[in-house]
Design an enzyme around this catalytic site. Structure first.
Site, PDB file in Angstrom:
ATOM      1  N   SER A   1       0.866  -1.172   0.000  1.00  0.00           N
ATOM      2  CA  SER A   1       0.000   0.000   0.000  1.00  0.00           C
ATOM      3  C   SER A   1       0.911   1.233   0.000  1.00  0.00           C
ATOM      4  O   SER A   1       2.125   1.101   0.101  1.00  0.00           O
ATOM      5  CB  SER A   1      -0.929  -0.013   1.198  1.00  0.00           C
ATOM      6  OG  SER A   1      -0.193  -0.267   2.356  1.00  0.00           O
TER       7      SER A   1
ATOM      8  N   LYS B   1      -4.501   9.024  -8.533  1.00  0.00           N
ATOM      9  CA  LYS B   1      -4.796   7.877  -7.669  1.00  0.00           C
ATOM     10  C   LYS B   1      -6.188   7.392  -8.045  1.00  0.00           C
ATOM     11  O   LYS B   1      -7.192   7.975  -7.663  1.00  0.00           O
ATOM     12  CB  LYS B   1      -4.732   8.254  -6.195  1.00  0.00           C
ATOM     13  CG  LYS B   1      -4.891   7.033  -5.290  1.00  0.00           C
ATOM     14  CD  LYS B   1      -4.564   7.353  -3.852  1.00  0.00           C
ATOM     15  CE  LYS B   1      -4.575   6.132  -2.952  1.00  0.00           C
ATOM     16  NZ  LYS B   1      -5.610   5.162  -3.161  1.00  0.00           N
TER      17      LYS B   1
HETATM   18  S1  IVH Z   1       1.304   2.459  -6.698  1.00  0.00           S
HETATM   19  C1  IVH Z   1       4.242   0.583  -4.150  1.00  0.00           C
HETATM   20  N1  IVH Z   1      -0.088   4.126  -8.160  1.00  0.00           N
HETATM   21  O1  IVH Z   1      -3.734   2.844  -4.214  1.00  0.00           O
HETATM   22  C2  IVH Z   1       3.076   1.346  -4.532  1.00  0.00           C
HETATM   23  N2  IVH Z   1      -1.236   2.824  -6.534  1.00  0.00           N
HETATM   24  O2  IVH Z   1      -2.484   2.109  -1.267  1.00  0.00           O
HETATM   25  C3  IVH Z   1       2.005   0.481  -5.078  1.00  0.00           C
HETATM   26  N3  IVH Z   1      -3.649   3.210  -6.518  1.00  0.00           N
HETATM   27  O3  IVH Z   1      -3.998  -0.483  -3.647  1.00  0.00           O
HETATM   28  C4  IVH Z   1       0.840   1.205  -5.572  1.00  0.00           C
HETATM   29  N4  IVH Z   1      -3.697   4.685  -8.143  1.00  0.00           N
HETATM   30  O4  IVH Z   1      -4.873   0.202  -5.807  1.00  0.00           O
HETATM   31  C5  IVH Z   1      -0.126   3.214  -7.169  1.00  0.00           C
HETATM   32  N5  IVH Z   1      -1.175   5.619  -9.571  1.00  0.00           N
HETATM   33  C6  IVH Z   1      -1.218   4.706  -8.582  1.00  0.00           C
HETATM   34  C7  IVH Z   1      -2.410   4.314  -7.953  1.00  0.00           C
HETATM   35  C8  IVH Z   1      -2.380   3.380  -6.923  1.00  0.00           C
HETATM   36  C9  IVH Z   1      -4.417   3.986  -7.272  1.00  0.00           C
HETATM   37  C10 IVH Z   1      -4.161   2.352  -5.426  1.00  0.00           C
HETATM   38  C11 IVH Z   1      -3.727   0.935  -5.508  1.00  0.00           C
HETATM   39  C12 IVH Z   1      -3.258   0.550  -4.157  1.00  0.00           C
HETATM   40  C13 IVH Z   1      -3.497   1.768  -3.340  1.00  0.00           C
HETATM   41  C14 IVH Z   1      -2.240   2.081  -2.578  1.00  0.00           C
END
Ligand code: IVH
Length: 696
Positions: A92, A131
């Site tokens: 996360s 996000k």
């Molecule tokens: S990166 C190591 N990028 O947010 C990082 N996550 O708590 C891994 N999410 O469950 C995630 N947009 O579903 C990343 N541009 C984005 C994102 C994203 C949505 C969600 C993802 C994850 C949560 C992170």
């Protein structure tokens, strides 16, 4: 929701009681969210409970247990799906809930500190992304072929949803390595990203559910989660899902023939060449200043995006630096999520009013204790119709979840049964129109009740005037709802033509009306007299006659009298006019009072150019149906629609075999897939301009 506040002063036994209750609540809500895809409280409320628990546990570390909701992420996999152990855990991201610019500034400061950068050292390079508010998915490709799709689950163990994911057209079943310069497919690569449902797809799905008297979905994310975890892939396939890629899981190391990426941005580019949808709004940002600018820019664009986002994500761009920074527990130190104001909040229902629309449709509207949702304060939310209000069982005094996303009218999505007051009364639609007292009728097979008062009803009259005066009809600038309320309530105007008999004196006598504003209204009325036939026709508010139909009628008949005197058969000859519309137009002009309104408006000086149907402009798009999706670089949707219709084309809402062109802008979603699937030609804004100039 009561959150413990003085817990640090409270004895451990009191803390234990609070903590037990919070854990119980959090477990229940996590189960509803992750396993049932049917949450009853908004995320913001869950976060508050979660933080309250964290706060108690911070003061009483001896009470932390392994099964506390603070100790695990995500939900347990649904037993119906095989579980998948993620080769690399799905992490996360640390969340910055501070919705001020300082969220970005704090993150940059932390990164610089952790990298031990001197104050004078240059700005850190980041990638700023959206996000997405959907659900995380890990897609495993072996030798370039999709072999498995897994949900995040608890981060370690997810569910195997490969069958359902294969139905998403935007997800490549095989990496596209044929493009010039594309990297070859590595032996193993897991692409991670977000499965989501676009807002229009979500609204359409709920509309279908409502028509079928089925339960509606709370928000696009739950609808997407439900579709992904749908046990019947055939049903999953009917739910329009989309995908954005934003990262990687396991990848074959370079020494074993895997790809080498230097930066996150480079990785995104490669994912794009392989055929994954990557948001075009991902952008390089230098230092805190550009992160702040990105946050503010996206916050402004949020409502007009075709899908929900709940914030932005900042990632350190250099993969070497990412590696140097590493992780704390299960969160990378090199990324942060910076949230926007939540799109769902809890509030209470003060009353349920019934509003009367232009066509007499009665809509139950919940009057709410003011609440800040999705960036604005909301005091009204729609309940759609009586069946919907009953299905959701919303009553006065209830604590409810309100959702406001994009330009859609805020709606009550659910109520919290545990907060129900004992004597709360079930909502029933009144038998009479609340404004004029005429009978409220619900026709066989219709979901809506309507006031039968017609233009006798002052509410319908007000709406009819506002409709006539709106920008897309004859346009009377400055004539807003407050003014129309006053004019109708005081009896100064009763009918549309009365509007054109308004004098300076009667206007200036109204409350809060300065001489200057009165003159402006008089001028605007004068200006509106010169109009076009389609605008005038549309402004009359004939049921089922929208702008496109008004334009088609004007073009076909050339003049108003021919339309007014047309038979049903004559009307049916107009492209696009079906039996229901033809009947509605015929009935409208069959009523003497409507003909009288038209005659008086003409007598007041409203005029337009009429032409024989033969003297038409060239219509390069005649007979062509276009669908618009995504954000166009320079044209608004309305402008594009005007151009297309002006050239004889038609704009439809969804892609089908009958679609001739899909006009796609940025962030085009499932419509683009659909078009590709059906082999519909896809054009961009320049392509449209070429067509308008007679190209093919
Ligand atoms: S990166 C190591 N990028 O947010 C990082 N996550 O708590 C891994 N999410 O469950 C995630 N947009 O579903 C990343 N541009 C984005 C994102 C994203 C949505 C969600 C993802 C994850 C949560 C992170």
């Amino acid at each position: 929701m009561q959150t413990p506040d003085l817990f640090d002063a409270a004895p451990a036994s009191a803390a234990l009681a609070e903590l037990t209750q919070l854990r119980h609540l959090l477990h229940e809500h996590a189960h509803r969210y992750h396993v049932l895809d049917a949450p009853t409280i908004p995320d913001a409320e869950y976060d508050r409970l979660f933080r309250a628990l964290q706060a108690i546990e911070a003061v009483h570390p001896e009470l932390v247990s392994a099964d506390s909701p603070t100790q695990r992420v995500g939900g347990a996999p649904l037993p119906a799906f095989a579980s998948v152990r993620h080769a690399m855990p799905m992490l996360s991201i640390r969340t910055e809930t501070d919705t001020e610019a300082s969220g970005a500034v704090n993150f940059d400061a932390r990164v610089r500190r952790e990298l031990a950068l001197a104050e004078a050292a240059p700005a850190v390079e980041y990638v700023a992304e959206l996000k997405f508010d959907g659900l995380a998915m890990s897609l495993r490709y072996e030798q370039g072929v999709l072999v498995q799709a897994a949900t995040r689950g608890d981060g370690e163990l997810g569910e195997d949803v490969t069958q359902n994911i294969r139905t998403i057209g935007q997800i490549p079943l095989r990496l596209d390595t044929a493009a010039p310069g594309a990297l070859p497919a590595p032996p193993v690569i897991e692409v991670r990203g977000e499965v989501y449902m676009g807002r229009a797809d979500f609204e359409a799905l709920n509309e279908r559910q409502r028509t079928a008297s089925q339960k509606t979905f709370v928000n696009p994310r739950n609808a997407a989660a439900g579709a992904v975890r749908q046990l019947d892939p055939a049903i999953a396939a009917q739910r329009p899902l989309s995908f954005f890629a934003y990262g990687l899981g396991e990848v074959t190391p370079a020494e074993a023939g895997g790809p080498v990426f230097a930066s996150h941005h480079g990785l995104l580019q490669t994912l794009k060449t392989w055929g994954f949808p990557v948001s075009s709004l991902a952008s390089i940002a230098l230092g805190a200043t550009e992160l702040v600018a990105y946050y503010e820019r996206i916050a402004r664009q949020r409502d007009s995006l075709p899908f929900d986002i709940d914030g932005v994500v900042y990632k350190v761009n250099s993969l070497a630096l990412q590696q140097r920074m590493g992780f704390v527990t299960r969160e990378p130190r090199w990324a942060v999520a910076h949230k926007f104001p939540a799109q769902e909040q809890l509030t209470t229902v003060l009353s349920i009013d019934v509003q009367v629309g232009r066509t007499g449709k009665l809509t139950p509207v919940a009057k709410l204790a003011p609440v800040f949702v999705g960036g604005v304060t909301v005091t009204n939310a729609t309940l759609h119709n009586e069946d919907e209000a009953r299905r959701k069982d919303v009553r006065v005094g209830d604590t409810v979840v309100v959702r406001r996303a994009g330009d859609v009218i805020p709606e009550v999505v659910s109520m919290l049964p545990e907060k129900r007051l004992p004597d709360a009364m079930l909502f029933t639609m009144p038998a009479q129109c609340p404004v004029c007292g005429s009978a409220a009728v619900r026709e066989e097979g219709e979901a809506d009740h309507r006031c039968s008062g017609g233009l006798f009803c002052s509410a319908q009259r007000k709406q009819a005037i506002l409709h006539f005066a709106q920008r897309r009809a004859v346009e009377v600038e400055g004539l807003g709802d407050k003014l129309v309320d006053q004019l109708v309530d005081s009896g100064i105007i009763r009918t549309l033509p009365d509007l054109y008999r308004l004098g300076l004196t009667s206007l200036a006598a109204l409350d809060r009306m300065a001489d200057k504003s009165a003159q402006n209204i008089v001028d605007a009325l004068q200006k509106s007299k010169q109009t076009t036939l389609p605008r005038f026709l549309f402004g009359l508010g004939i049921r089922h006659v929208g702008e496109a139909t008004a334009k088609a009628l004007a073009k076909h008949f050339g003049g108003l009298d021919a339309i007014m005197d047309a038979s049903v058969d004559g009307l049916l000859a107009v492209s696009d006019v079906g039996p229901v519309v033809a009947q509605s137009i015929h009935t409208f002009f069959g009523q003497p009072h409507n003909r009288e309104v038209v005659a008086q408006l003409r007598a007041c000086g409203l005029h337009w150019e009429e032409g024989a149907p033969a003297e038409r402009k060239p219509t390069p798009l005649s007979g062509k149906t276009l669908v618009i999706t995504g954000t166009l670089p320079t044209l608004s949707r309305d402008q594009a629609k005007d151009l297309i219709e002006g050239a004889g084309g038609k704009v439809a809402g969804s892609v089908s075999k009958k679609t001739h062109y899909l006009l796609a802008g940025l962030e085009a979603g499932s419509k683009l897939d659909k078009a590709r699937e059906l082999g519909v030609a896809v054009i961009d804004e320049n392509g449209l301009k070429e067509l308008l100039n007679g190209g093919t």
